[in-house]
Design a protein around this motif. Sequence first.
Motif, PDB file in Angstrom:
ATOM      1  N   VAL A   1       0.832  -1.202   0.000  1.00  0.00           N
ATOM      2  CA  VAL A   1       0.000   0.000   0.000  1.00  0.00           C
ATOM      3  C   VAL A   1       0.870   1.257   0.000  1.00  0.00           C
ATOM      4  CG1 VAL A   1      -1.698   1.324   1.333  1.00  0.00           C
ATOM      5  CG2 VAL A   1      -1.923  -1.162   1.125  1.00  0.00           C
ATOM      6  N   ALA A   2       1.959   1.214   0.746  1.00  0.00           N
ATOM      7  CA  ALA A   2       2.897   2.335   0.755  1.00  0.00           C
ATOM      8  C   ALA A   2       3.431   2.595  -0.641  1.00  0.00           C
ATOM      9  CB  ALA A   2       4.042   2.056   1.721  1.00  0.00           C
ATOM     10  N   ASP A   3       3.778   1.524  -1.341  1.00  0.00           N
ATOM     11  CA  ASP A   3       4.269   1.675  -2.713  1.00  0.00           C
ATOM     12  C   ASP A   3       3.223   2.325  -3.608  1.00  0.00           C
ATOM     13  OD1 ASP A   3       6.719   0.534  -2.131  1.00  0.00           O
ATOM     14  OD2 ASP A   3       6.122  -1.491  -2.758  1.00  0.00           O
ATOM     15  N   ARG A   4       1.980   1.890  -3.475  1.00  0.00           N
ATOM     16  CA  ARG A   4       0.906   2.424  -4.323  1.00  0.00           C
ATOM     17  C   ARG A   4       0.646   3.901  -4.036  1.00  0.00           C
ATOM     18  NH1 ARG A   4      -3.487  -2.500  -3.724  1.00  0.00           N
ATOM     19  NH2 ARG A   4      -2.411  -4.019  -5.045  1.00  0.00           N
ATOM     20  N   LEU A   5       0.605   4.238  -2.756  1.00  0.00           N
ATOM     21  CA  LEU A   5       0.329   5.628  -2.401  1.00  0.00           C
ATOM     22  C   LEU A   5       1.414   6.573  -2.907  1.00  0.00           C
ATOM     23  CD1 LEU A   5      -1.008   5.255   1.250  1.00  0.00           C
ATOM     24  CD2 LEU A   5      -2.262   6.221  -0.686  1.00  0.00           C
TER      25      LEU A   5
ATOM     26  N   ARG B   1       7.639   7.580   0.235  1.00  0.00           N
ATOM     27  CA  ARG B   1       8.029   6.502   1.136  1.00  0.00           C
ATOM     28  C   ARG B   1       9.003   7.076   2.157  1.00  0.00           C
ATOM     29  NH1 ARG B   1       7.173   0.776   0.278  1.00  0.00           N
ATOM     30  NH2 ARG B   1       8.383   0.732   2.188  1.00  0.00           N
ATOM     31  N   ALA B   2       8.867   6.626   3.404  1.00  0.00           N
ATOM     32  CA  ALA B   2       9.726   7.158   4.476  1.00  0.00           C
ATOM     33  C   ALA B   2      10.429   6.043   5.233  1.00  0.00           C
ATOM     34  CB  ALA B   2       8.897   8.019   5.426  1.00  0.00           C
ATOM     35  N   GLY B   3      10.549   4.872   4.599  1.00  0.00           N
ATOM     36  CA  GLY B   3      11.308   3.792   5.212  1.00  0.00           C
ATOM     37  C   GLY B   3      10.505   2.536   5.421  1.00  0.00           C
TER      38      GLY B   3
ATOM     39  N   LYS C   1       4.613   0.560 -12.238  1.00  0.00           N
ATOM     40  CA  LYS C   1       3.670  -0.544 -12.387  1.00  0.00           C
ATOM     41  C   LYS C   1       2.579  -0.515 -11.324  1.00  0.00           C
ATOM     42  CE  LYS C   1       6.797  -3.818 -14.665  1.00  0.00           C
ATOM     43  NZ  LYS C   1       7.456  -5.150 -14.564  1.00  0.00           N
ATOM     44  N   VAL C   2       2.865   0.081 -10.176  1.00  0.00           N
ATOM     45  CA  VAL C   2       1.875   0.099  -9.095  1.00  0.00           C
ATOM     46  C   VAL C   2       1.149   1.448  -9.001  1.00  0.00           C
ATOM     47  CG1 VAL C   2       3.036  -1.661  -7.740  1.00  0.00           C
ATOM     48  CG2 VAL C   2       3.635   0.730  -7.380  1.00  0.00           C
ATOM     49  N   TYR C   3       1.419   2.338  -9.951  1.00  0.00           N
ATOM     50  CA  TYR C   3       0.733   3.633  -9.987  1.00  0.00           C
ATOM     51  C   TYR C   3      -0.724   3.399 -10.373  1.00  0.00           C
ATOM     52  CZ  TYR C   3      -0.102   8.523 -11.458  1.00  0.00           C
ATOM     53  OH  TYR C   3      -0.566   9.805 -11.617  1.00  0.00           O
TER      54      TYR C   3
ATOM     55  N   ASN D   1       1.718 -11.332   7.977  1.00  0.00           N
ATOM     56  CA  ASN D   1       2.428 -12.098   6.952  1.00  0.00           C
ATOM     57  C   ASN D   1       2.880 -11.214   5.797  1.00  0.00           C
ATOM     58  OD1 ASN D   1      -0.004 -11.553   5.760  1.00  0.00           O
ATOM     59  ND2 ASN D   1      -0.642 -13.678   5.502  1.00  0.00           N
ATOM     60  N   VAL D   2       2.921  -9.903   6.046  1.00  0.00           N
ATOM     61  CA  VAL D   2       3.396  -8.940   5.045  1.00  0.00           C
ATOM     62  C   VAL D   2       4.299  -7.922   5.739  1.00  0.00           C
ATOM     63  CG1 VAL D   2       1.398  -9.156   3.517  1.00  0.00           C
ATOM     64  CG2 VAL D   2       1.338  -7.504   5.389  1.00  0.00           C
ATOM     65  N   ASP D   3       5.140  -7.287   4.941  1.00  0.00           N
ATOM     66  CA  ASP D   3       5.978  -6.207   5.456  1.00  0.00           C
ATOM     67  C   ASP D   3       5.185  -4.912   5.498  1.00  0.00           C
ATOM     68  OD1 ASP D   3       8.314  -7.777   5.757  1.00  0.00           O
ATOM     69  OD2 ASP D   3       8.689  -7.633   3.599  1.00  0.00           O
ATOM     70  N   SER D   4       5.687  -3.956   6.254  1.00  0.00           N
ATOM     71  CA  SER D   4       5.042  -2.652   6.359  1.00  0.00           C
ATOM     72  C   SER D   4       6.006  -1.553   5.912  1.00  0.00           C
ATOM     73  CB  SER D   4       4.585  -2.396   7.803  1.00  0.00           C
ATOM     74  OG  SER D   4       3.622  -3.343   8.196  1.00  0.00           O
ATOM     75  N   GLY D   5       5.477  -0.359   5.769  1.00  0.00           N
ATOM     76  CA  GLY D   5       6.313   0.767   5.377  1.00  0.00           C
ATOM     77  C   GLY D   5       5.728   2.069   5.889  1.00  0.00           C
ATOM     78  N   LEU D   6       6.591   3.064   6.029  1.00  0.00           N
ATOM     79  CA  LEU D   6       6.164   4.393   6.432  1.00  0.00           C
ATOM     80  C   LEU D   6       5.954   5.263   5.192  1.00  0.00           C
ATOM     81  CD1 LEU D   6       8.618   5.044   9.404  1.00  0.00           C
ATOM     82  CD2 LEU D   6       6.259   4.213   9.510  1.00  0.00           C
ATOM     83  N   VAL D   7       4.918   6.086   5.256  1.00  0.00           N
ATOM     84  CA  VAL D   7       4.609   7.012   4.166  1.00  0.00           C
ATOM     85  C   VAL D   7       4.441   8.402   4.757  1.00  0.00           C
ATOM     86  CG1 VAL D   7       2.934   7.642   2.377  1.00  0.00           C
ATOM     87  CG2 VAL D   7       3.453   5.233   2.804  1.00  0.00           C
ATOM     88  N   SER D   8       5.137   9.376   4.193  1.00  0.00           N
ATOM     89  CA  SER D   8       4.985  10.758   4.649  1.00  0.00           C
ATOM     90  C   SER D   8       4.080  11.513   3.689  1.00  0.00           C
ATOM     91  CB  SER D   8       6.342  11.461   4.745  1.00  0.00           C
ATOM     92  OG  SER D   8       6.872  11.707   3.455  1.00  0.00           O
ATOM     93  N   LEU D   9       3.276  12.399   4.263  1.00  0.00           N
ATOM     94  CA  LEU D   9       2.328  13.212   3.498  1.00  0.00           C
ATOM     95  C   LEU D   9       2.584  14.685   3.826  1.00  0.00           C
ATOM     96  CD1 LEU D   9      -0.753  11.148   4.676  1.00  0.00           C
ATOM     97  CD2 LEU D   9       0.218  10.968   2.402  1.00  0.00           C
TER      98      LEU D   9
END
Length: 279
Positions: free
Chosen positions: A154-158, A182-184, A165-167, A196-204
């Motif tokens: 989801v972080a990648d998509r946002l 993406r913020a890490g 490809k994920v846009y 069962n999935v990785d997570s990520g930080l997203v800055s806005l």
Amino acid sequence: MRLLGPAEIRILADKLDLRPTKKLGQNFVIDAGTVRRIVRVADLSPDDVVIEVGPGLGSLTLALLPAAAQVVAVEIDPVLATQLPITAAEHEAAGNLTVINADAMKITLDDLAGHVPTALVANLPYNVAVPVVLHLLQTLPSLRKGLIMVQSEVADRLAAGPGSKVYGIPSVKAAWYADVRRAGPVGRTVFWPIPNVDSGLVSLTRRDPPPTTASREEVFEVVDAAFAQRRKTLRAALSSWAGTPADAETTLRAAGVDPSERGEQLDVHAFARIAEHRP
């Protein structure tokens, strides 16, 4: 401030007879280092009013309270919403906490007990992350910045840009409101239960929407149509929206867009121009 660790979180969960549910997307952060990192990256100022969605047992909440003027925690689970002020008080940190038992997807400024949030900081439930973010950005124009933890995909998509490809729809709609990056990464083992999935930080970072005579709803309608059949050219994908394939081509050319392009190649400004020229 002393933050919640794995042992205290499990004690709290047992006290509340809590069994994290997939339905509510409940994965609680049990690593104090991770919540400190989130607060640090969020770059809050002492006068910020933070809205936190899905505070759960309070791991992130306790780290946010010393860093902001006010924390408004929106929790859909009534048991967790009742416990959170108690947990904060036990950690001598309840003075600037407001807890609201509500669905974040339905929240409005009128529901926030007179507080006007300036920052969104949250570990968002995976199953509602995108709609919650878009709803809050739309409903709370006072939000100037945010840092959210979401599923890595989801972080990648946002944060994706045109050509990726994920846009897609989340990327364009988020870009209407904010600069999204993406913020890490965040590993799986900082959560309980372990997802069962990785997570990520997203800055806005809030920015003005594209200058356009079209409304947000009109622009988003184009976006939805363009990605409904993302493998088709815009001439074909927008034919029903415009009326006919010929009308779509005329509209696209008037907007300065090649009818043979696909939605994934356009930024939010191009979608705004297309909406302006709808027949």
